[in-house]
Motif scaffolding. Structure first.
Motif, PDB file in Angstrom:
ATOM      1  N   VAL A 110      14.029  -4.919  -8.307  1.00 44.96           N
ATOM      2  CA  VAL A 110      13.262  -3.748  -7.906  1.00 44.96           C
ATOM      3  C   VAL A 110      12.075  -3.629  -8.853  1.00 44.96           C
ATOM      4  CG1 VAL A 110      13.276  -1.252  -7.641  1.00 44.96           C
ATOM      5  CG2 VAL A 110      15.276  -2.590  -6.981  1.00 44.96           C
ATOM      6  N   ALA A 111      10.886  -3.731  -8.302  1.00 44.36           N
ATOM      7  CA  ALA A 111       9.680  -3.762  -9.139  1.00 44.36           C
ATOM      8  C   ALA A 111       9.143  -2.356  -9.349  1.00 44.36           C
ATOM      9  CB  ALA A 111       8.606  -4.625  -8.478  1.00 44.36           C
ATOM     10  N   GLU A 112       8.743  -2.086 -10.598  1.00 43.46           N
ATOM     11  CA  GLU A 112       8.038  -0.858 -10.947  1.00 43.46           C
ATOM     12  C   GLU A 112       6.733  -1.238 -11.633  1.00 43.46           C
ATOM     13  OE1 GLU A 112      10.323   1.693 -13.368  1.00 43.46           O
ATOM     14  OE2 GLU A 112      11.708   2.305 -11.786  1.00 43.46           O
ATOM     15  N   ALA A 113       5.743  -0.381 -11.503  1.00 46.23           N
ATOM     16  CA  ALA A 113       4.449  -0.626 -12.144  1.00 46.23           C
ATOM     17  C   ALA A 113       4.059   0.608 -12.947  1.00 46.23           C
ATOM     18  CB  ALA A 113       3.377  -0.921 -11.102  1.00 46.23           C
ATOM     19  N   TYR A 114       3.704   0.379 -14.206  1.00 45.13           N
ATOM     20  CA  TYR A 114       3.201   1.466 -15.052  1.00 45.13           C
ATOM     21  C   TYR A 114       1.680   1.354 -15.091  1.00 45.13           C
ATOM     22  CZ  TYR A 114       2.313   4.422 -19.108  1.00 45.13           C
ATOM     23  OH  TYR A 114       1.832   5.400 -19.948  1.00 45.13           O
ATOM     24  N   CYS A 115       1.011   2.345 -14.547  1.00 48.05           N
ATOM     25  CA  CYS A 115      -0.456   2.355 -14.461  1.00 48.05           C
ATOM     26  C   CYS A 115      -1.002   3.305 -15.530  1.00 48.05           C
ATOM     27  CB  CYS A 115      -0.903   2.792 -13.074  1.00 48.05           C
ATOM     28  SG  CYS A 115      -2.687   2.791 -12.848  1.00 48.05           S
ATOM     29  N   TRP A 116      -1.778   2.757 -16.472  1.00 46.39           N
ATOM     30  CA  TRP A 116      -2.269   3.541 -17.601  1.00 46.39           C
ATOM     31  C   TRP A 116      -3.796   3.492 -17.715  1.00 46.39           C
ATOM     32  CZ3 TRP A 116      -4.575   0.375 -21.341  1.00 46.39           C
ATOM     33  CH2 TRP A 116      -4.286  -0.987 -21.232  1.00 46.39           C
ATOM     34  N   SER A 117      -4.488   3.008 -16.683  1.00 49.41           N
ATOM     35  CA  SER A 117      -5.940   2.806 -16.801  1.00 49.41           C
ATOM     36  C   SER A 117      -6.690   4.112 -17.014  1.00 49.41           C
ATOM     37  CB  SER A 117      -6.476   2.097 -15.557  1.00 49.41           C
ATOM     38  OG  SER A 117      -6.213   2.862 -14.395  1.00 49.41           O
ATOM     39  N   ASN A 118      -6.160   5.221 -16.515  1.00 51.65           N
ATOM     40  CA  ASN A 118      -6.878   6.488 -16.703  1.00 51.65           C
ATOM     41  C   ASN A 118      -6.880   6.954 -18.156  1.00 51.65           C
ATOM     42  OD1 ASN A 118      -7.754   6.902 -14.103  1.00 51.65           O
ATOM     43  ND2 ASN A 118      -5.915   7.992 -13.472  1.00 51.65           N
ATOM     44  N   LEU A 119      -6.037   6.351 -18.977  1.00 53.48           N
ATOM     45  CA  LEU A 119      -6.057   6.709 -20.394  1.00 53.48           C
ATOM     46  C   LEU A 119      -7.302   6.183 -21.093  1.00 53.48           C
ATOM     47  CD1 LEU A 119      -2.327   6.070 -21.337  1.00 53.48           C
ATOM     48  CD2 LEU A 119      -3.486   8.265 -21.311  1.00 53.48           C
ATOM     49  N   THR A 120      -7.902   5.113 -20.541  1.00 53.67           N
ATOM     50  CA  THR A 120      -9.082   4.521 -21.183  1.00 53.67           C
ATOM     51  C   THR A 120     -10.326   4.599 -20.322  1.00 53.67           C
ATOM     52  OG1 THR A 120      -8.443   2.353 -20.329  1.00 53.67           O
ATOM     53  CG2 THR A 120      -7.726   2.917 -22.547  1.00 53.67           C
ATOM     54  N   SER A 121     -10.201   4.799 -19.031  1.00 57.17           N
ATOM     55  CA  SER A 121     -11.395   4.790 -18.180  1.00 57.17           C
ATOM     56  C   SER A 121     -11.282   5.846 -17.088  1.00 57.17           C
ATOM     57  CB  SER A 121     -11.588   3.408 -17.544  1.00 57.17           C
ATOM     58  OG  SER A 121     -10.429   3.045 -16.810  1.00 57.17           O
ATOM     59  N   PRO A 134       0.810  -1.233   0.000  1.00 54.87           N
ATOM     60  CA  PRO A 134       0.000   0.000   0.000  1.00 54.87           C
ATOM     61  C   PRO A 134       0.833   1.268   0.000  1.00 54.87           C
ATOM     62  CG  PRO A 134       0.023  -0.978   2.185  1.00 54.87           C
ATOM     63  CD  PRO A 134       0.722  -1.959   1.280  1.00 54.87           C
ATOM     64  N   ARG A 135       2.121   1.146   0.302  1.00 50.90           N
ATOM     65  CA  ARG A 135       2.991   2.326   0.351  1.00 50.90           C
ATOM     66  C   ARG A 135       3.741   2.429  -0.972  1.00 50.90           C
ATOM     67  NH1 ARG A 135       6.517   0.601   5.201  1.00 50.90           N
ATOM     68  NH2 ARG A 135       6.305  -1.310   3.959  1.00 50.90           N
ATOM     69  N   THR A 136       3.257   3.269  -1.842  1.00 55.30           N
ATOM     70  CA  THR A 136       3.873   3.440  -3.156  1.00 55.30           C
ATOM     71  C   THR A 136       4.185   4.904  -3.399  1.00 55.30           C
ATOM     72  OG1 THR A 136       1.746   3.681  -4.272  1.00 55.30           O
ATOM     73  CG2 THR A 136       2.634   1.448  -4.079  1.00 55.30           C
ATOM     74  N   THR A 137       5.131   5.127  -4.305  1.00 57.92           N
ATOM     75  CA  THR A 137       5.547   6.483  -4.661  1.00 57.92           C
ATOM     76  C   THR A 137       5.604   6.588  -6.179  1.00 57.92           C
ATOM     77  OG1 THR A 137       6.866   6.715  -2.646  1.00 57.92           O
ATOM     78  CG2 THR A 137       7.372   8.219  -4.465  1.00 57.92           C
ATOM     79  N   ARG A 138       5.083   7.676  -6.696  1.00 55.80           N
ATOM     80  CA  ARG A 138       5.148   7.916  -8.131  1.00 55.80           C
ATOM     81  C   ARG A 138       6.549   8.374  -8.500  1.00 55.80           C
ATOM     82  NH1 ARG A 138       0.848  11.986 -10.054  1.00 55.80           N
ATOM     83  NH2 ARG A 138       2.354  13.526  -9.323  1.00 55.80           N
ATOM     84  N   ILE A 139       7.177   7.611  -9.399  1.00 60.36           N
ATOM     85  CA  ILE A 139       8.548   7.922  -9.806  1.00 60.36           C
ATOM     86  C   ILE A 139       8.557   8.964 -10.914  1.00 60.36           C
ATOM     87  CG2 ILE A 139      10.673   6.966 -10.761  1.00 60.36           C
ATOM     88  CD1 ILE A 139      10.078   6.133  -7.914  1.00 60.36           C
ATOM     89  N   THR A 140       7.723   8.771 -11.895  1.00 53.45           N
ATOM     90  CA  THR A 140       7.639   9.698 -13.017  1.00 53.45           C
ATOM     91  C   THR A 140       6.266   9.562 -13.648  1.00 53.45           C
ATOM     92  OG1 THR A 140       8.648  10.361 -15.125  1.00 53.45           O
ATOM     93  CG2 THR A 140       8.608   8.020 -14.637  1.00 53.45           C
ATOM     94  N   GLY A 141       5.772  10.630 -14.261  1.00 52.65           N
ATOM     95  CA  GLY A 141       4.449  10.615 -14.862  1.00 52.65           C
ATOM     96  C   GLY A 141       3.516  11.583 -14.166  1.00 52.65           C
ATOM     97  N   ASP A 142       2.234  11.490 -14.502  1.00 49.28           N
ATOM     98  CA  ASP A 142       1.241  12.388 -13.932  1.00 49.28           C
ATOM     99  C   ASP A 142       0.043  11.575 -13.478  1.00 49.28           C
ATOM    100  OD1 ASP A 142      -0.046  11.708 -16.303  1.00 49.28           O
ATOM    101  OD2 ASP A 142       0.453  13.588 -17.303  1.00 49.28           O
ATOM    102  N   THR A 143      -1.069  12.258 -13.223  1.00 50.76           N
ATOM    103  CA  THR A 143      -2.251  11.568 -12.721  1.00 50.76           C
ATOM    104  C   THR A 143      -2.933  10.716 -13.783  1.00 50.76           C
ATOM    105  OG1 THR A 143      -3.579  13.538 -13.217  1.00 50.76           O
ATOM    106  CG2 THR A 143      -2.691  13.321 -10.980  1.00 50.76           C
ATOM    107  N   THR A 144      -2.600  10.927 -15.051  1.00 53.92           N
ATOM    108  CA  THR A 144      -3.199  10.130 -16.125  1.00 53.92           C
ATOM    109  C   THR A 144      -2.482   8.805 -16.301  1.00 53.92           C
ATOM    110  OG1 THR A 144      -3.871  12.158 -17.267  1.00 53.92           O
ATOM    111  CG2 THR A 144      -3.825  10.132 -18.561  1.00 53.92           C
ATOM    112  N   ALA A 145      -1.175   8.813 -16.342  1.00 51.29           N
ATOM    113  CA  ALA A 145      -0.373   7.600 -16.478  1.00 51.29           C
ATOM    114  C   ALA A 145       0.971   7.859 -15.838  1.00 51.29           C
ATOM    115  CB  ALA A 145      -0.208   7.217 -17.951  1.00 51.29           C
ATOM    116  N   ALA A 146       1.447   6.888 -15.061  1.00 52.51           N
ATOM    117  CA  ALA A 146       2.678   7.119 -14.310  1.00 52.51           C
ATOM    118  C   ALA A 146       3.331   5.794 -13.951  1.00 52.51           C
ATOM    119  CB  ALA A 146       2.398   7.930 -13.038  1.00 52.51           C
ATOM    120  N   VAL A 147       4.625   5.896 -13.600  1.00 53.43           N
ATOM    121  CA  VAL A 147       5.402   4.759 -13.107  1.00 53.43           C
ATOM    122  C   VAL A 147       5.504   4.886 -11.591  1.00 53.43           C
ATOM    123  CG1 VAL A 147       7.667   3.650 -13.119  1.00 53.43           C
ATOM    124  CG2 VAL A 147       6.690   4.504 -15.254  1.00 53.43           C
TER     125      VAL A 147
END
Length: 770
Positions: free
Chosen positions: A39-50, A5-18
């Motif tokens: 070291v795991a990173e996650a790219y979240c892009w769901s706001n681009l479509t929904s 649950p403790r995550t930090t945005r490395i790069t990107g914005d509220t629409t899509a970010a790592v």
């Protein structure tokens, strides 16, 4: 995605970010703390479509999105540059016809049904207080037909302006991400496919596939040019409906307006229309370089000229003509008939071109033997016809009160064009034609499920068989296999739509009446069937439009429903808007540069290696991003895909971009690749790459469920996961660890890190948020 649950945005914005786990932030500077794992990173892009609720309105742009898909479905071609360009021109012309069809439908509702028929008929306008200032009963300034048309033209003109605004706005928000690394030249001389085997035999360097070319994900020039042309086509359609009606009146009656004005106006319309078509027919995308230039003369002056002609049409129609009285209906029948015939001819020619391309370089698994693009283009035209015809039918029924438009002299209004009623009448016939193949698929699926029973029990040998559990797993597997039957259903639906559309045009042209009246005097059974088909089809078209609006309204208010629509939109909006500029925006033009830039920057800064993992549509984004990497960065990447439609869907429907040759090139260019799939997954499947050389790519089918029945360790039944939760399978962790081992045990530290932390192993894993 990260399991923390403790995550930090490395790069990107509220629409899509790592994102990273908070404890992993700055891991490159402290490699000694991360020696035991990646070291795991996650790219979240769901706001681009929904994302926000306004995107639910994308449902109304479904025909535009579908015809844009047809552009990318062309078969693989080698050395057929002119034929490939002809294919693109035909699809772009079909897309232009859909814009004209939508605008013509808006003109039919606003100009013909409301301003011409209802406002010009006292029996109709007296029941509509909001039409009072346009009604002939008021005998006011707006009582003349031309002035009513000029006022009503605001509705379709505003619709065209709204589409232009949305296209321009979404381009700025989604598709304006320029690739970060564009200094690697592409070695192709054409935009067609190249025989990679022949290139390899000749000793020449391997040509990068289309999705890896610098300009593939940045086509600003084409989108801007098509947006200008489609906007101009919309304004010209409205201008023709308003000014053309006035010009016909001036030629047929003693009008105070000189006839030459109408002739000059119509000549200007034709000239501007020809320029618009020429702009659409110009060469399309340039994938070999960033398509960043703008044709400023086209993008500025063409829509402005069309808008000026619309204003001239409004002024021309508003010229006082005291003896002009509206009667009957506007000549929309000819317009809709010409559009339908033109679309049918374009689809037929497109099918011939597609077959020619397929025969020149056939791939066995290509959908419908290369006819997937024409079939989908035909579906786009059918969807456009259903939506526009349904709106016209519903508005006509609403304005006419208890009467049925077109069904008799007692009706207050003549109603919409006869062709729309014929097109609605063939919808029940189309549904009946689809019933036998649907029943056949259901029976075949049930039989397949019964045959799978013994196979499943043999896979879980040693466990006590449970008939109910076996049936559940067998049904899931058999149902998942239905995905491979979709091309046949779509092909049948498209062929039936083409033939029934031709029958509707013929019936309306020969009779000039709606089906219920055209069959008067025939045997009672035939007459009853015709009336039933007309009423049922009219109801179904209206129901379809209401369903679209209802889904859009629900998605606007409900986040979960909006997310579902966003997932359904993933495939359609993955591709750039190369055919229709008013289609929903392409999220990949933001996501692919995001991913490739992040991977390239990380490997360049740390000299490290990484594993990029993608689930479902995320695997397609991962592959597209890897293709965009320069050669040195690509060789430092391992690819892990699971639940991937990259071959099962994309390879079959989009062979020119995800066919055998591009996928084999991807396998050779990355350090290693592993693909996981399940037989219970209706979306993902094997990659089917020739594994004669190198490591095996596919691993599967994975066991699903992991446990057959209840055990001491698993007292509750395990779910059949299907397309979800691949990361919960122990095989996932094993395969990811194997990829990290094959990449190499040591990753050099980032420049500037402390000397004491030199040489820690790192990796990266992410998946689709959709």
């Amino acid at each position: 995605m990260l399991g923390d649950p403790r995550t930090t945005r490395i790069t990107g914005d509220t629409t899509a970010a790592v994102h990273r786990r908070t404890e992993d932030v700055g891991a490159e500077y402290r490699p000694g703390r991360h020696r035991d794992g990646p070291v795991a990173e996650a790219y979240c892009w769901s706001n681009l479509t929904s994302g926000n609720g306004a995107r639910a309105l994308w449902l109304l742009l479904l025909p535009f999105m579908v015809v844009n898909l047809a552009h990318w479905m062309r078969p693989t071609a080698r050395g057929r540059t002119h034929t490939v360009r002809l294919y693109g021109v035909l699809v772009r012309l079909l897309a232009l016809s859909l814009t004209v069809l939508l605008t013509a439908a808006a003109c039919e509702v606003a100009l013909d049904l409301v301003a011409w028929q209802c406002a010009g008929t006292p029996e109709c306008s007296v029941q509509r207080s909001w039409l009072g200032f346009l009604s002939t009963r008021q005998d006011g300034w707006f009582a003349q037909p031309g002035r009513r048309l000029a006022v009503a033209a605001l509705v379709p003109a505003a619709l065209v302006g709204l589409l232009w605004y949305l296209s321009h706005r979404t381009w700025s928000a989604y598709e304006s991400q320029r690739p970060l690394f564009t200094d690697e030249p592409d070695r192709t001389e054409t935009d067609t496919d190249v025989d990679a085997d022949a290139v390899a035999r000749s000793g020449a360097p391997l040509v990068r596939p289309a999705l890896g070319r610098p300009g593939f994900w940045y086509g600003r020039r084409l989108v801007a040019r098509l947006r200008a042309a489609h906007t101009a086509a919309g304004f010209l359609t409205v201008a023709a409906a308003v000014g053309g009606t006035a010009a016909r009146h001036d030629r047929a009656a003693h009008s105070p307006v000189p006839t030459v004005i109408g002739v000059l106006f119509e000549a200007a319309l034709v000239l501007c229309g020809l320029v618009t078509v020429a702009v659409v027919c110009r060469r399309g995308r340039s994938e070999r370089r960033l398509d960043n230039r703008l044709d400023r003369a086209v993008t500025t002056y063409l829509p402005a000229t069309a808008l000026a002609l619309l204003l001239c049409a409004a002024a021309y129609a508003g010229w006082s003509r005291p003896g002009w009285v509206s009667s009957g209906a506007l000549p929309g029948e000819t317009v809709f008939r010409a559009l339908t015939v033109g679309q049918g001819l374009l689809v037929v020619v497109l099918a011939v071109v597609a077959l020619s391309l397929y025969r020149s370089a056939s791939e066995p698994r290509t959908t419908l033997h290369g006819l997937g693009g024409p079939a989908v283009a035909m579906l786009a035209c059918a969807l456009g016809g259903v939506m526009t015809g349904g709106i016209a039918q519903r508005v006509a029924d609403w304005l006419d009160g208890p009467g049925t438009p077109g069904m008799g002299a007692d009706a207050a209004m003549e109603g919409p064009p006869v062709l729309l009623s014929w097109q609605a009448s063939v919808i029940p016939v189309l549904l009946l034609l689809l019933l036998p193949p649907v029943v056949w698929l259901a029976v075949r699926t049930a039989r397949r499920a019964r045959r799978l029973g013994p196979v499943i029990e043999a896979e879980y040998e040693g466990e006590h068989p449970e008939p109910g559990r076996t049936r559940q797993i067998a049904r899931t597997r058999a149902t998942a296999a239905l995905t491979d039957s979709a091309p046949g259903i779509i092909g049948l639906l498209s062929a039936a739509a083409l033939l029934l559309g031709a029958a509707a045009v013929t019936g309306s042209w020969l009779t000039g009446e709606v089906p219920g009246l055209a069959m008067d005097g025939t045997p009672p059974f035939v007459e009853s069937v015709a009336e039933t088909a007309q009423s049922t089809g009219s109801w179904l078209t209206g129901f379809g439009v209401i369903l679209f609006v209802t889904w859009g309204r629900r998605a606007y208010r409900d986040v979960s429903a909006r997310r579902t629509i966003g997932i359904l939109w993933d495939v359609g909006t993955f591709w750039p808007r190369a055919a229709h500029p008013f289609a929903p925006p392409c999220y990949a033009e933001r996501a692919v540069p995001d991913l490739s830039s992040r991977m390239c920057a990380w490997t360049g800064r740390t000299r490290g290696r990484l594993v990029i993992s993608g689930h479902s549509q995320g695997s397609v984004l991962a592959a597209a991003a890897v293709w965009q990497l320069p050669d040195p960065a690509r060789h430092r990447v391992a690819l892990l895909t699971y639940g991937s439609p990259i071959e099962r869907l994309y390879g079959r429907w989009f062979p020119a971009y995800f066919g055998r040759v591009p996928l084999e090139d991807l396998q050779r260019s990355v350090h290693c690749w592993r693909n996981l799939w399940r037989a219970t997954d209706p979306i993902g499947g094997p990659v089917r790459i020739d594994e004669g050389q190198g490591h095996e790519v596919d691993r599967g089918p994975l066991k699903d469920p992991l446990v057959y029945g209840r055990t001491v360790e698993h007292p509750l039944p395990e779910p059949v996961l299907g397309h979800s939760e691949y990361q919960a399978d122990p095989v996932f962790a094993v395969e990811r660890a194997a990829l990290l081992d094959r990449l190499g045990p040591v990753v050099p530290q980032q420049a500037g890190a402390g000397e004491e932390d030199r040489g820690a192993a790192q990796g990266r894993a992410g998946r689709s948020s959709g």
